[in-house]
Design a protein around this motif. Structure first.
Motif, PDB file in Angstrom:
ATOM      1  N   PHE A  57      23.082  -8.567  72.446  1.00 26.91           N
ATOM      2  CA  PHE A  57      21.806  -7.855  72.468  1.00 26.91           C
ATOM      3  C   PHE A  57      20.699  -8.580  71.699  1.00 26.91           C
ATOM      4  O   PHE A  57      19.559  -8.129  71.683  1.00 26.91           O
ATOM      5  N   ILE A  58      21.053  -9.689  71.074  1.00 28.65           N
ATOM      6  CA  ILE A  58      20.091 -10.372  70.202  1.00 28.65           C
ATOM      7  C   ILE A  58      18.894 -10.909  70.975  1.00 28.65           C
ATOM      8  O   ILE A  58      17.740 -10.768  70.535  1.00 28.65           O
ATOM      9  N   LYS A  59      19.129 -11.518  72.117  1.00 29.80           N
ATOM     10  CA  LYS A  59      18.033 -12.077  72.915  1.00 29.80           C
ATOM     11  C   LYS A  59      17.045 -10.989  73.313  1.00 29.80           C
ATOM     12  O   LYS A  59      15.828 -11.161  73.189  1.00 29.80           O
ATOM     13  N   LEU A  60      17.550  -9.851  73.794  1.00 27.29           N
ATOM     14  CA  LEU A  60      16.681  -8.750  74.213  1.00 27.29           C
ATOM     15  C   LEU A  60      15.855  -8.241  73.043  1.00 27.29           C
ATOM     16  O   LEU A  60      14.651  -7.980  73.183  1.00 27.29           O
ATOM     17  N   THR A 103       2.969  -4.621  60.964  1.00 23.22           N
ATOM     18  CA  THR A 103       4.254  -4.071  60.576  1.00 23.22           C
ATOM     19  C   THR A 103       5.400  -4.842  61.221  1.00 23.22           C
ATOM     20  O   THR A 103       5.355  -5.183  62.392  1.00 23.22           O
ATOM     21  N   ASN A 104       6.421  -5.123  60.429  1.00 25.09           N
ATOM     22  CA  ASN A 104       7.631  -5.761  60.944  1.00 25.09           C
ATOM     23  C   ASN A 104       8.634  -4.688  61.336  1.00 25.09           C
ATOM     24  O   ASN A 104       8.938  -3.796  60.542  1.00 25.09           O
ATOM     25  N   VAL A 105       9.159  -4.802  62.549  1.00 23.10           N
ATOM     26  CA  VAL A 105      10.059  -3.782  63.084  1.00 23.10           C
ATOM     27  C   VAL A 105      11.465  -4.358  63.259  1.00 23.10           C
ATOM     28  O   VAL A 105      11.637  -5.450  63.810  1.00 23.10           O
ATOM     29  N   ILE A 106      12.438  -3.614  62.781  1.00 22.83           N
ATOM     30  CA  ILE A 106      13.853  -3.965  62.894  1.00 22.83           C
ATOM     31  C   ILE A 106      14.506  -3.088  63.963  1.00 22.83           C
ATOM     32  O   ILE A 106      14.191  -1.897  64.071  1.00 22.83           O
ATOM     33  N   VAL A 107      15.432  -3.670  64.715  1.00 23.33           N
ATOM     34  CA  VAL A 107      16.196  -2.891  65.693  1.00 23.33           C
ATOM     35  C   VAL A 107      17.660  -2.851  65.254  1.00 23.33           C
ATOM     36  O   VAL A 107      18.343  -3.879  65.257  1.00 23.33           O
ATOM     37  N   PRO A 108      18.157  -1.695  64.844  1.00 24.73           N
ATOM     38  CA  PRO A 108      19.576  -1.557  64.504  1.00 24.73           C
ATOM     39  C   PRO A 108      20.400  -1.447  65.798  1.00 24.73           C
ATOM     40  O   PRO A 108      19.958  -0.841  66.781  1.00 24.73           O
ATOM     41  N   LEU A 109      21.586  -2.014  65.780  1.00 28.79           N
ATOM     42  CA  LEU A 109      22.416  -2.008  66.991  1.00 28.79           C
ATOM     43  C   LEU A 109      22.951  -0.638  67.348  1.00 28.79           C
ATOM     44  O   LEU A 109      23.375  -0.409  68.485  1.00 28.79           O
ATOM     45  N   GLU A 145      37.520  -4.931  65.246  1.00 27.59           N
ATOM     46  CA  GLU A 145      38.365  -4.744  64.068  1.00 27.59           C
ATOM     47  C   GLU A 145      38.999  -6.044  63.586  1.00 27.59           C
ATOM     48  O   GLU A 145      39.091  -6.294  62.387  1.00 27.59           O
ATOM     49  N   LYS A 146      39.416  -6.894  64.513  1.00 31.31           N
ATOM     50  CA  LYS A 146      40.133  -8.108  64.129  1.00 31.31           C
ATOM     51  C   LYS A 146      39.208  -9.308  63.973  1.00 31.31           C
ATOM     52  O   LYS A 146      39.184  -9.956  62.942  1.00 31.31           O
ATOM     53  N   ASN A 147      38.453  -9.630  64.991  1.00 33.03           N
ATOM     54  CA  ASN A 147      37.541 -10.769  64.939  1.00 33.03           C
ATOM     55  C   ASN A 147      36.111 -10.264  64.835  1.00 33.03           C
ATOM     56  O   ASN A 147      35.545  -9.803  65.815  1.00 33.03           O
ATOM     57  N   LEU A 148      35.518 -10.383  63.640  1.00 36.51           N
ATOM     58  CA  LEU A 148      34.185  -9.815  63.419  1.00 36.51           C
ATOM     59  C   LEU A 148      33.079 -10.585  64.142  1.00 36.51           C
ATOM     60  O   LEU A 148      31.983 -10.064  64.312  1.00 36.51           O
ATOM     61  N   GLN A 149      33.354 -11.828  64.540  1.00 32.56           N
ATOM     62  CA  GLN A 149      32.388 -12.654  65.281  1.00 32.56           C
ATOM     63  C   GLN A 149      31.109 -12.918  64.484  1.00 32.56           C
ATOM     64  O   GLN A 149      30.034 -13.087  65.055  1.00 32.56           O
ATOM     65  N   TRP A 171      29.283   2.569  73.384  1.00 35.37           N
ATOM     66  CA  TRP A 171      30.320   1.941  74.199  1.00 35.37           C
ATOM     67  C   TRP A 171      29.866   0.595  74.731  1.00 35.37           C
ATOM     68  O   TRP A 171      30.669  -0.342  74.866  1.00 35.37           O
ATOM     69  N   GLN A 172      28.556   0.462  75.006  1.00 33.08           N
ATOM     70  CA  GLN A 172      28.038  -0.812  75.482  1.00 33.08           C
ATOM     71  C   GLN A 172      28.103  -1.877  74.387  1.00 33.08           C
ATOM     72  O   GLN A 172      28.450  -3.034  74.646  1.00 33.08           O
ATOM     73  N   VAL A 173      27.758  -1.476  73.172  1.00 33.31           N
ATOM     74  CA  VAL A 173      27.786  -2.419  72.055  1.00 33.31           C
ATOM     75  C   VAL A 173      29.214  -2.845  71.740  1.00 33.31           C
ATOM     76  O   VAL A 173      29.493  -4.031  71.521  1.00 33.31           O
ATOM     77  N   LEU A 174      30.140  -1.892  71.735  1.00 27.22           N
ATOM     78  CA  LEU A 174      31.537  -2.214  71.469  1.00 27.22           C
ATOM     79  C   LEU A 174      32.127  -3.092  72.569  1.00 27.22           C
ATOM     80  O   LEU A 174      32.920  -4.003  72.300  1.00 27.22           O
ATOM     81  N   LYS A 175      31.738  -2.841  73.795  1.00 20.95           N
ATOM     82  CA  LYS A 175      32.266  -3.601  74.928  1.00 20.95           C
ATOM     83  C   LYS A 175      31.718  -5.027  74.960  1.00 20.95           C
ATOM     84  O   LYS A 175      32.464  -5.989  75.146  1.00 20.95           O
ATOM     85  N   ASN A 176      30.406  -5.168  74.777  1.00 24.81           N
ATOM     86  CA  ASN A 176      29.752  -6.465  74.964  1.00 24.81           C
ATOM     87  C   ASN A 176      29.600  -7.276  73.675  1.00 24.81           C
ATOM     88  O   ASN A 176      29.369  -8.480  73.725  1.00 24.81           O
ATOM     89  N   GLY A 177      29.700  -6.604  72.531  1.00 28.24           N
ATOM     90  CA  GLY A 177      29.511  -7.287  71.261  1.00 28.24           C
ATOM     91  C   GLY A 177      28.039  -7.295  70.865  1.00 28.24           C
ATOM     92  O   GLY A 177      27.144  -7.318  71.717  1.00 28.24           O
TER      93      GLY A 177
END
Length: 261
Positions: free
Chosen positions: A24-27, A2-8, A45-49, A14-20
């Motif tokens: 979290f991609i490497k982890l 089974t292939n497993v996806i991790v949604p952010l 909101e401004k720079n989607l990165q 608050w951690q995701v909004l703060k760090n982008g």
């Protein structure tokens, strides 16, 4: 396997909004995930990165799902072209193979699926997914079935994300949903929902309590993509949950093979 996806949105907001989300991609990759689900509502909101996120995803070779909190059909039952175009352009920039939205106000008699077919023809590399959300209209089994029957009838490539927990928020029967919508599902969002003080609350998967999510897990094909969409705390437990899903998938595969003998 089974292939497993991790949604952010499985990590603390608050951690995701703060760090982008790129942080979290490497982890996620090192935890054994097959892919990642980037969440539009957790982007700046401004720079989607998007270019930064794409480069890091490519570095680790992860499959990409782009989830956006938009409704496919407006309140007047017309296609939400403006938002859909924006999201598909972002998904294309991100390198996403799947773009996921919710149904919205689809009505069989009034919603023109040929407009959707023409739109999707401009994005042949992206698979559109429609997910049952937590609203009374976008999480309604009958309405969702009417939509998938309509697009299937006219050869329009739309598949379903089956969120096993959202049925509780929209007060729908899980087994009825499985029986009616199972053939359209290619992506399973896993979460456990418990009643706390009269309200449904999403919690991590457990082998006790309300384990009705297992009905979907074992009834749907064992090899479909699965996502761990529940609170993961601390984030280091990501690998543990992915391993749990993979082991359970082996049980499901064995049971389904046995039923065919």
């Amino acid at each position: 396997m089974t292939n497993v996806i991790v949604p952010l949105n499985a990590f603390e907001r608050w951690q995701v909004l703060k760090n982008g989300q790129a942080a979290f991609i490497k982890l996620i990759a090192q935890s054994g995930a097959y892919g990642i689900e980037i969440r539009r509502e957790l982007l700046p909101e401004k720079n989607l990165q998007l270019d930064l996120i794409k480069s890091k995803i490519q570095k680790y070779g992860l499959f990409t799902v782009y989830s956006a909190p938009i409704e496919l059909w407006r309140e007047d039952h017309s296609l939400n072209i403006e938002d859909l175009t924006k999201v598909f352009r972002e998904g294309d920039q991100l390198g996403a193979k799947w773009v996921k939205v919710s149904l919205g106000y689809f009505k069989k008699v009034h919603s023109d699926v040929f407009v959707l077919k023409n739109f999707l023809s401009d994005y042949p590399e992206i698979q559109l997914l429609v997910e049952n959300d937590q609203t009374s209209y976008g999480g309604d089994v009958v309405r969702l079935k009417e939509f998938f029957e309509s697009v299937t009838l006219y050869g329009i490539s739309v598949k379903m994300t089956f969120d096993v927990g959202n049925w509780y928020y929209s007060y729908q029967d899980l087994e009825f949903a499985l029986s009616e919508l199972g053939p359209y599902v290619i992506y399973l969002h896993l979460k456990q929902v418990e009643n706390q003080k009269g309200e449904p609350v999403t919690v991590p998967l457990q082998n006790e309590g309300n384990t009705s999510w297992k009905k979907a897990f074992f009834q749907l094909p064992s090899n479909i993509m699965k996502a761990v969409e529940f609170p993961i705390e601390p984030i280091e437990k990501t690998e543990e949950y992915i391993r749990f899903i993979k082991e359970l998938a082996k049980e499901s595969e064995a049971a389904q093979c046995k039923s065919l003998m």
